[in-house]
Design an enzyme around this catalytic site. Sequence first.
Site, mmCIF file in Angstrom:
data_model
loop_
_atom_site.group_PDB
_atom_site.id
_atom_site.type_symbol
_atom_site.label_atom_id
_atom_site.label_comp_id
_atom_site.label_asym_id
_atom_site.label_seq_id
_atom_site.Cartn_x
_atom_site.Cartn_y
_atom_site.Cartn_z
ATOM 1 N N SER A 45 21.328 37.718 -13.333
ATOM 2 C CA SER A 45 22.574 38.034 -12.627
ATOM 3 C C SER A 45 22.739 37.133 -11.397
ATOM 4 O O SER A 45 22.817 35.910 -11.548
ATOM 5 C CB SER A 45 22.574 39.525 -12.279
ATOM 6 O OG SER A 45 23.858 39.943 -11.940
ATOM 7 N N HIS A 53 23.312 45.476 -18.739
ATOM 8 C CA HIS A 53 22.887 44.557 -17.670
ATOM 9 C C HIS A 53 21.489 44.895 -17.135
ATOM 10 O O HIS A 53 21.016 44.277 -16.207
ATOM 11 C CB HIS A 53 23.902 44.664 -16.522
ATOM 12 C CG HIS A 53 23.854 43.539 -15.528
ATOM 13 N ND1 HIS A 53 24.155 42.239 -15.840
ATOM 14 C CD2 HIS A 53 23.531 43.532 -14.191
ATOM 15 C CE1 HIS A 53 24.039 41.479 -14.766
ATOM 16 N NE2 HIS A 53 23.658 42.238 -13.751
ATOM 17 N N ASP A 110 27.582 44.615 -21.230
ATOM 18 C CA ASP A 110 27.271 44.488 -19.805
ATOM 19 C C ASP A 110 28.522 44.850 -19.001
ATOM 20 O O ASP A 110 29.572 44.210 -19.159
ATOM 21 C CB ASP A 110 26.863 43.018 -19.535
ATOM 22 C CG ASP A 110 26.375 42.788 -18.126
ATOM 23 O OD1 ASP A 110 26.918 43.425 -17.210
ATOM 24 O OD2 ASP A 110 25.483 41.948 -17.960
HETATM 25 N N1 LIG Z 1 26.009 49.372 -8.315
HETATM 26 C C1 LIG Z 1 24.692 48.920 -8.633
HETATM 27 C C2 LIG Z 1 24.688 47.423 -8.644
HETATM 28 C C3 LIG Z 1 23.377 46.789 -8.516
HETATM 29 C C4 LIG Z 1 22.846 46.188 -9.811
HETATM 30 O O1 LIG Z 1 23.245 46.513 -10.903
HETATM 31 N N2 LIG Z 1 21.901 45.278 -9.611
HETATM 32 C C5 LIG Z 1 21.297 44.592 -10.721
HETATM 33 C C6 LIG Z 1 21.551 43.130 -10.563
HETATM 34 S S1 LIG Z 1 23.298 42.867 -10.508
HETATM 35 C C7 LIG Z 1 23.482 41.203 -10.187
HETATM 36 O O2 LIG Z 1 22.896 40.527 -9.448
HETATM 37 C C8 LIG Z 1 19.821 44.907 -10.750
HETATM 38 O O3 LIG Z 1 19.008 44.125 -11.189
HETATM 39 N N3 LIG Z 1 19.475 46.120 -10.276
HETATM 40 C C9 LIG Z 1 18.120 46.546 -10.134
HETATM 41 C C10 LIG Z 1 17.511 47.211 -11.335
HETATM 42 O O4 LIG Z 1 16.286 47.491 -11.267
HETATM 43 O O5 LIG Z 1 18.187 47.437 -12.355
HETATM 44 C C11 LIG Z 1 23.716 49.576 -7.692
HETATM 45 O O6 LIG Z 1 23.867 49.474 -6.468
HETATM 46 O O7 LIG Z 1 22.775 50.185 -8.189
#
Ligand SMILES: N[C@@H](CCC(=O)N[C@@H](CSC=O)C(=O)NCC(=O)O)C(=O)O
EC number: 3.1.2.12
Length: 297
Positions: free
Chosen positions: A159, A274, A239
């Site tokens: 991401s 995602h 995603d």
């Molecule tokens: N609303 C969510 C958004 C945060 C999120 O989805 N982060 C992803 C990367 S998004 C792009 O860079 C991520 O990797 N999260 C950590 C995980 O362990 O899944 C929120 O604030 O939770």
Amino acid sequence: MSFNVNAEIAVCGGKLLKLSHYSDVVNNTMDVNIYLPQQYFTGSNGKPIPSIYFLSGLTCTPQNASEKAFWQLQADKYGFTMVFPDTSPRGEHIPDDPAYDFGVGAGFYLNATQEPYKKYFQMYDYVHKELPRQLNQYFNNNKNPKLDFLDNVSITGHSMGGYGALSGYLQNYHSKKYKSCSAFAPIVNPMNVPWGQKAFKNYLGNDRLTWRQYDPSELVKQVHNYGDDKILIHQGTKDPFLNENLRSNLLIEAARGTSWEDKIDLRMVDGFDHSYYFISSFVPIHAEFHAKHLGLI
Ligand SMILES: N[C@@H](CCC(=O)N[C@@H](CSC=O)C(=O)NCC(=O)O)C(=O)O
């Protein structure tokens, strides 16, 4: 330069080290996790062990990928070290934003030029220059490297980190800093999507010309692929960020007519989201891709 070892955890056949160290470029203490594969302990035929840098996404610390991507099994299989840097400096004094997509946990792997961010948000220099140098100094004492953090290295990410991997790879393409690059659900054209526009405007200012140096969809037009180098990307069709912020097709379109046409191996994978369920499902394919480029198979 010194690292504090905050934890040393047995994982698979090797060890995960949770480290922290002072960074002169971001003017702050930084966390970083390193996975030392089993070959580090059992021997690697006298050859330095190569590294893969994994750049994480918005809101992540070095723990997310260390705990949920399952790179360790692949690192043991092929014999590479994993480096999991943090996504920004942290602390009460670091300028932040109430939203998750900017500030702490959202350093966007660039060198900020704007106040109040520029003192701390120098994540491009940190990830691509200072961190590798400090790791080399700490683990190898700058001689007879047992772990290679500088030369035989590859880069990947998820991401925001996928964008960081693509832009860092392309920006350093002519010096061959990275042997290969891959990405999981990357932001491919940050200049033209909300996450990227917010970050670039605040970190780099309003002049969009200065944004281009970090945008993978601009860089493929500027950086000539003189060989047969390919970039591997996986992107899930379910995603939730795909249509607004990731827009992987824009990189394919940008590459059309350039030396990168047909060199971006974008694999749309049906039904994946995602999350780290998606990432961990395709880590074995990315590991094999990088292992080939690192001369491990
Ligand atoms: N609303 C969510 C958004 C945060 C999120 O989805 N982060 C992803 C990367 S998004 C792009 O860079 C991520 O990797 N999260 C950590 C995980 O362990 O899944 C929120 O604030 O939770």
